[in-house]
Write an enzyme that holds these catalytic residues in place. Structure first.
Site, PDB file in Angstrom:
ATOM      1  N   SER A  70       0.838  -1.193   0.000  1.00 25.96           N
ATOM      2  CA  SER A  70       0.000   0.000   0.000  1.00 25.96           C
ATOM      3  C   SER A  70       0.874   1.245   0.000  1.00 25.96           C
ATOM      4  O   SER A  70       1.966   1.254   0.591  1.00 25.96           O
ATOM      5  CB  SER A  70      -0.871   0.001   1.258  1.00 25.96           C
ATOM      6  OG  SER A  70      -1.493   1.257   1.422  1.00 25.96           O
TER       7      SER A  70
ATOM      8  N   TYR B 130      -1.234  -0.758  10.733  1.00 25.73           N
ATOM      9  CA  TYR B 130      -1.568  -1.325   9.418  1.00 25.73           C
ATOM     10  C   TYR B 130      -0.433  -1.056   8.425  1.00 25.73           C
ATOM     11  O   TYR B 130       0.068  -1.969   7.759  1.00 25.73           O
ATOM     12  CB  TYR B 130      -2.885  -0.738   8.899  1.00 25.73           C
ATOM     13  CG  TYR B 130      -3.119  -1.017   7.433  1.00 25.73           C
ATOM     14  CD1 TYR B 130      -3.299  -2.323   6.978  1.00 25.73           C
ATOM     15  CD2 TYR B 130      -3.131   0.018   6.486  1.00 25.73           C
ATOM     16  CE1 TYR B 130      -3.486  -2.591   5.616  1.00 25.73           C
ATOM     17  CE2 TYR B 130      -3.319  -0.237   5.141  1.00 25.73           C
ATOM     18  CZ  TYR B 130      -3.493  -1.540   4.711  1.00 25.73           C
ATOM     19  OH  TYR B 130      -3.671  -1.794   3.368  1.00 25.73           O
TER      20      TYR B 130
ATOM     21  N   LYS C 111       2.421  -3.718   6.538  1.00 23.46           N
ATOM     22  CA  LYS C 111       2.753  -3.833   5.109  1.00 23.46           C
ATOM     23  C   LYS C 111       4.253  -3.641   4.888  1.00 23.46           C
ATOM     24  O   LYS C 111       4.878  -4.336   4.102  1.00 23.46           O
ATOM     25  CB  LYS C 111       1.978  -2.791   4.301  1.00 23.46           C
ATOM     26  CG  LYS C 111       0.475  -3.037   4.248  1.00 23.46           C
ATOM     27  CD  LYS C 111       0.172  -4.303   3.458  1.00 23.46           C
ATOM     28  CE  LYS C 111      -1.316  -4.595   3.391  1.00 23.46           C
ATOM     29  NZ  LYS C 111      -1.608  -5.908   2.797  1.00 23.46           N
TER      30      LYS C 111
HETATM   31  P1  NAD Z   1     -10.869  -6.886   1.291  1.00 23.08           P
HETATM   32  O1  NAD Z   1     -11.059  -6.899   2.758  1.00 23.08           O
HETATM   33  O2  NAD Z   1     -12.056  -6.654   0.438  1.00 23.08           O
HETATM   34  O3  NAD Z   1     -10.155  -8.229   0.809  1.00 23.08           O
HETATM   35  C1  NAD Z   1      -9.290  -8.962   1.630  1.00 23.08           C
HETATM   36  C2  NAD Z   1      -9.777 -10.402   1.640  1.00 23.08           C
HETATM   37  O4  NAD Z   1      -8.874 -11.191   2.414  1.00 23.08           O
HETATM   38  C3  NAD Z   1     -11.169 -10.549   2.284  1.00 23.08           C
HETATM   39  O5  NAD Z   1     -11.985 -11.308   1.410  1.00 23.08           O
HETATM   40  C4  NAD Z   1     -10.898 -11.286   3.586  1.00 23.08           C
HETATM   41  O6  NAD Z   1     -11.970 -12.134   3.938  1.00 23.08           O
HETATM   42  C5  NAD Z   1      -9.633 -12.052   3.260  1.00 23.08           C
HETATM   43  N1  NAD Z   1      -8.756 -12.368   4.389  1.00 23.08           N
HETATM   44  C6  NAD Z   1      -8.288 -11.516   5.339  1.00 23.08           C
HETATM   45  N2  NAD Z   1      -7.469 -12.168   6.178  1.00 23.08           N
HETATM   46  C7  NAD Z   1      -7.415 -13.460   5.754  1.00 23.08           C
HETATM   47  C8  NAD Z   1      -6.727 -14.623   6.191  1.00 23.08           C
HETATM   48  N3  NAD Z   1      -5.939 -14.590   7.281  1.00 23.08           N
HETATM   49  N4  NAD Z   1      -6.886 -15.784   5.517  1.00 23.08           N
HETATM   50  C9  NAD Z   1      -7.686 -15.820   4.420  1.00 23.08           C
HETATM   51  N5  NAD Z   1      -8.356 -14.760   3.964  1.00 23.08           N
HETATM   52  C10 NAD Z   1      -8.226 -13.591   4.616  1.00 23.08           C
HETATM   53  O7  NAD Z   1      -9.741  -5.791   0.962  1.00 23.08           O
HETATM   54  P2  NAD Z   1      -9.205  -5.261  -0.420  1.00 23.08           P
HETATM   55  O8  NAD Z   1      -9.538  -3.830  -0.492  1.00 23.08           O
HETATM   56  O9  NAD Z   1      -9.611  -6.151  -1.522  1.00 23.08           O
HETATM   57  O10 NAD Z   1      -7.639  -5.365  -0.160  1.00 23.08           O
HETATM   58  C11 NAD Z   1      -6.869  -6.454  -0.601  1.00 23.08           C
HETATM   59  C12 NAD Z   1      -5.430  -6.258  -0.152  1.00 23.08           C
HETATM   60  O11 NAD Z   1      -4.947  -5.030  -0.666  1.00 23.08           O
HETATM   61  C13 NAD Z   1      -5.247  -6.188   1.363  1.00 23.08           C
HETATM   62  O12 NAD Z   1      -4.057  -6.849   1.699  1.00 23.08           O
HETATM   63  C14 NAD Z   1      -5.134  -4.713   1.633  1.00 23.08           C
HETATM   64  O13 NAD Z   1      -4.403  -4.444   2.788  1.00 23.08           O
HETATM   65  C15 NAD Z   1      -4.420  -4.243   0.377  1.00 23.08           C
HETATM   66  N6  NAD Z   1      -4.678  -2.824   0.078  1.00 23.08           N
HETATM   67  C16 NAD Z   1      -5.952  -2.376  -0.033  1.00 23.08           C
HETATM   68  C17 NAD Z   1      -6.189  -1.040  -0.283  1.00 23.08           C
HETATM   69  C18 NAD Z   1      -7.603  -0.500  -0.369  1.00 23.08           C
HETATM   70  O14 NAD Z   1      -7.808   0.689  -0.224  1.00 23.08           O
HETATM   71  N7  NAD Z   1      -8.622  -1.314  -0.653  1.00 23.08           N
HETATM   72  C19 NAD Z   1      -5.124  -0.155  -0.449  1.00 23.08           C
HETATM   73  C20 NAD Z   1      -3.834  -0.654  -0.364  1.00 23.08           C
HETATM   74  C21 NAD Z   1      -3.621  -1.997  -0.087  1.00 23.08           C
HETATM   75  C1  UD1 Z   2      -7.014   5.597   3.906  1.00 17.08           C
HETATM   76  C2  UD1 Z   2      -6.093   5.007   4.936  1.00 17.08           C
HETATM   77  C3  UD1 Z   2      -4.901   4.387   4.229  1.00 17.08           C
HETATM   78  C4  UD1 Z   2      -5.352   3.375   3.188  1.00 17.08           C
HETATM   79  C5  UD1 Z   2      -6.309   4.041   2.216  1.00 17.08           C
HETATM   80  C6  UD1 Z   2      -6.857   3.005   1.267  1.00 17.08           C
HETATM   81  C7  UD1 Z   2      -6.368   6.367   6.960  1.00 17.08           C
HETATM   82  C8  UD1 Z   2      -5.736   7.397   7.856  1.00 17.08           C
HETATM   83  N1  UD1 Z   2      -5.654   6.041   5.857  1.00 17.08           N
HETATM   84  O1  UD1 Z   2      -6.293   6.616   3.254  1.00 17.08           O
HETATM   85  O2  UD1 Z   2      -4.051   3.747   5.148  1.00 17.08           O
HETATM   86  O3  UD1 Z   2      -4.245   2.869   2.477  1.00 17.08           O
HETATM   87  O4  UD1 Z   2      -7.400   4.624   2.952  1.00 17.08           O
HETATM   88  O5  UD1 Z   2      -7.624   3.545   0.265  1.00 17.08           O
HETATM   89  O6  UD1 Z   2      -7.435   5.846   7.236  1.00 17.08           O
HETATM   90  N2  UD1 Z   2     -12.519  11.867   3.581  1.00 17.08           N
HETATM   91  C9  UD1 Z   2     -13.514  12.740   3.958  1.00 17.08           C
HETATM   92  N3  UD1 Z   2     -14.658  12.235   4.509  1.00 17.08           N
HETATM   93  C10 UD1 Z   2     -14.850  10.884   4.712  1.00 17.08           C
HETATM   94  C11 UD1 Z   2     -13.820   9.998   4.305  1.00 17.08           C
HETATM   95  C12 UD1 Z   2     -12.671  10.530   3.745  1.00 17.08           C
HETATM   96  O7  UD1 Z   2     -13.379  13.948   3.791  1.00 17.08           O
HETATM   97  O8  UD1 Z   2     -15.897  10.495   5.229  1.00 17.08           O
HETATM   98  C13 UD1 Z   2     -11.299  12.418   2.951  1.00 17.08           C
HETATM   99  C14 UD1 Z   2     -10.020  12.102   3.717  1.00 17.08           C
HETATM  100  O9  UD1 Z   2      -9.776  13.054   4.685  1.00 17.08           O
HETATM  101  C15 UD1 Z   2      -8.989  12.100   2.566  1.00 17.08           C
HETATM  102  C16 UD1 Z   2      -9.793  11.591   1.371  1.00 17.08           C
HETATM  103  O10 UD1 Z   2     -11.154  11.803   1.683  1.00 17.08           O
HETATM  104  O11 UD1 Z   2      -8.565  13.409   2.304  1.00 17.08           O
HETATM  105  C17 UD1 Z   2      -9.591  10.127   1.090  1.00 17.08           C
HETATM  106  O12 UD1 Z   2      -9.820   9.385   2.276  1.00 17.08           O
HETATM  107  P1  UD1 Z   2      -9.781   7.786   2.295  1.00 17.08           P
HETATM  108  O13 UD1 Z   2     -10.641   7.261   1.223  1.00 17.08           O
HETATM  109  O14 UD1 Z   2     -10.067   7.350   3.686  1.00 17.08           O
HETATM  110  O15 UD1 Z   2      -8.282   7.425   1.868  1.00 17.08           O
HETATM  111  P2  UD1 Z   2      -6.876   7.852   2.528  1.00 17.08           P
HETATM  112  O16 UD1 Z   2      -7.043   8.932   3.517  1.00 17.08           O
HETATM  113  O17 UD1 Z   2      -5.949   8.092   1.410  1.00 17.08           O
END
Ligand code: NAD
Ligand code: UD1
Length: 343
Positions: free
Chosen positions: A133, A156, A160
């Site tokens: 991330s 978190y 990572k």
């Molecule tokens: P998500 O929660 O929708 O998907 C994660 C999946 O992993 C879920 O289906 C959950 O049930 C499963 N899971 C969690 N722990 C597990 C375990 N121990 N064994 C088996 N399954 C398990 O989240 P996502 O948004 O699809 O994210 C996927 C990956 O990408 C994660 O590792 C997350 O940290 C990373 N990531 C997500 C974002 C984001 O904003 N969505 C941003 C950066 C990184």
């Molecule tokens: C958040 C997480 C980050 C994660 C990312 C995934 C935190 C502090 N950081 O980041 O670790 O990797 O999501 O996508 O939680 N905002 C509002 N109102 C809301 C929600 C968000 O104004 O109700 C604003 C936030 O202040 C920010 C922007 O929208 O400026 C995006 O927020 P968000 O979607 O939560 O993403 P990140 O802050 O980038």
């Protein structure tokens, strides 16, 4: 062997494949000729997503319900399937929960990855794509390139970063391994069919799902977390990236790790930042609905602005995000409207 040609296995183990990014990646994998095998404990997902993936892609992913920390299960999976590579999405991702339960986060995200890596080594599978991330960077001036210093600001993000560093150690010790660490910026949107998307449990933490829930009438108004940042309109700026672009980035990364050993660290983002108010306006255009909002205080831990320098992924993978903010909002809205209560 067919006519002297060894047929390569197309089976890819997709941990966390029932989740948001994993399910979209399954669609992209199938479109690229791979056979995803999903392993997920359903802790944050719904198994009915597999029906939807099958409807979109015309092929059902393989399915194993279980935990990535269950070594005996992993050994059985690797023994029973000829797996060519692993995409490891399984993890927990709520920043707030990671602050109240840090050890739970390290156990799931760090220990889980180590168990998986050891099971892969035992099975002779050496190609791994890992979900990292952009949160590993912490506060750094954008555009952020991969060699920027990493100072994650919460458990978190540290989970990572620890995985990145320990997989780096592992790749040095096992130079025949091939590992891609993908640092996603802000994944949003949904598959254009509207059949799969993101359905956060409880109140969404992230902006786009919250805005979508306001548009559909599930929530009254958005609270904008601060409008006094040093950005053009004062609200936070982020690099939103369409989840299908991200999914295609995983296919490109998988091809790359299957070609040559090494360790790759790559940003997946668009290189363009959008403010909170720009997202609100784009969603209003996409949905034809007004998004009422009020301005509240800054959210603790937020950075003013961040966006990627995505040039390394373009060079190394030939991958670029193609879909813009309007497509992200249109697709997110289609999913939200068709599935206001999720699957
Ligand atoms: P998500 O929660 O929708 O998907 C994660 C999946 O992993 C879920 O289906 C959950 O049930 C499963 N899971 C969690 N722990 C597990 C375990 N121990 N064994 C088996 N399954 C398990 O989240 P996502 O948004 O699809 O994210 C996927 C990956 O990408 C994660 O590792 C997350 O940290 C990373 N990531 C997500 C974002 C984001 O904003 N969505 C941003 C950066 C990184
Ligand atoms: C958040 C997480 C980050 C994660 C990312 C995934 C935190 C502090 N950081 O980041 O670790 O990797 O999501 O996508 O939680 N905002 C509002 N109102 C809301 C929600 C968000 O104004 O109700 C604003 C936030 O202040 C920010 C922007 O929208 O400026 C995006 O927020 P968000 O979607 O939560 O993403 P990140 O802050 O980038």
């Amino acid at each position: 062997k067919i006519l002297g040609i060894v047929r390569m296995s197309k089976t890819i183990l997709v941990t966390g494949g029932a989740g948001f990014i994993g399910s979209h990646t399954c669609v992209a994998l199938i479109a690229a000729g791979y056979a995803p095998l999903v392993l997920d404990n359903l802790g944050n997902s719904d198994v009915r997503v597999l029906d939807r993936v099958e409807r979109i892609a015309g092929q059902r992913p393989g399915w194993i319900e279980g935990d990535v920390r269950d070594r005996a299960l992993l050994d059985r999976v690797f023994a029973q399937h000829r797996i060519a590579g692993v995409i490891h999405f399984a993890g927990l991702k709520a920043v707030g929960d990671s602050v109240t339960d840090p050890l739970g986060y390290y156990d799931n995200n760090v220990h889980g990855t180590w168990v998986l890596t050891q099971a892969m080594e035992a099975a002779g599978v050496h190609a791994l794509v890992f979900s990292s991330s952009a949160t590993v960077y912490g506060e750094t001036d954008p555009p952020i390139a991969e060699d920027a210093p990493c100072h994650p600001t919460n458990p978190y993000g540290r989970s990572k970063r620890i995985v990145e560093e320990t997989l780096g150690d592992w790749q040095l010790a096992r130079p025949h391994w091939s590992i891609a660490l993908l640092r996603y910026f802000n994944p949003v949107g949904a598959h254009e069919s509207g059949l799969i998307g993101e359905h956060p449990q409880g109140q969404p933490n992230n902006l786009m799902p919250f805005v979508a829930q306001v548009a559909v009438g599930l929530r009254e108004r958005l609270v904008v977390h601060g409008n006094d940042y040093p950005t053009p309109d004062g609200t936070g700026v982020r690099d939103y990236v369409h989840v299908m672009d991200l999914a295609e980035g995983h296919v490109a990364a998988l091809r790359k790790v299957q070609q040559a050993p090494g360790l790759l660290t790559l940003n997946l983002g668009t290189g363009v930042g959008h403010s909170v108010l720009q997202v609100v306006q784009a969603f209003e255009r996409a949905s034809g609905r007004a998004i009422p909002y009020t301005v509240g205080p800054r959210r603790p831990g937020d950075v003013p602005a961040n966006w990627a320098d995505p040039s390394r992924a373009a060079e190394v993978l030939g991958w670029r995000a193609r879909r813009g903010l309007d497509a992200m909002c249109v697709d997110s809205w289609r999913w939200q409207q068709g599935n206001p209560k999720g699957y």
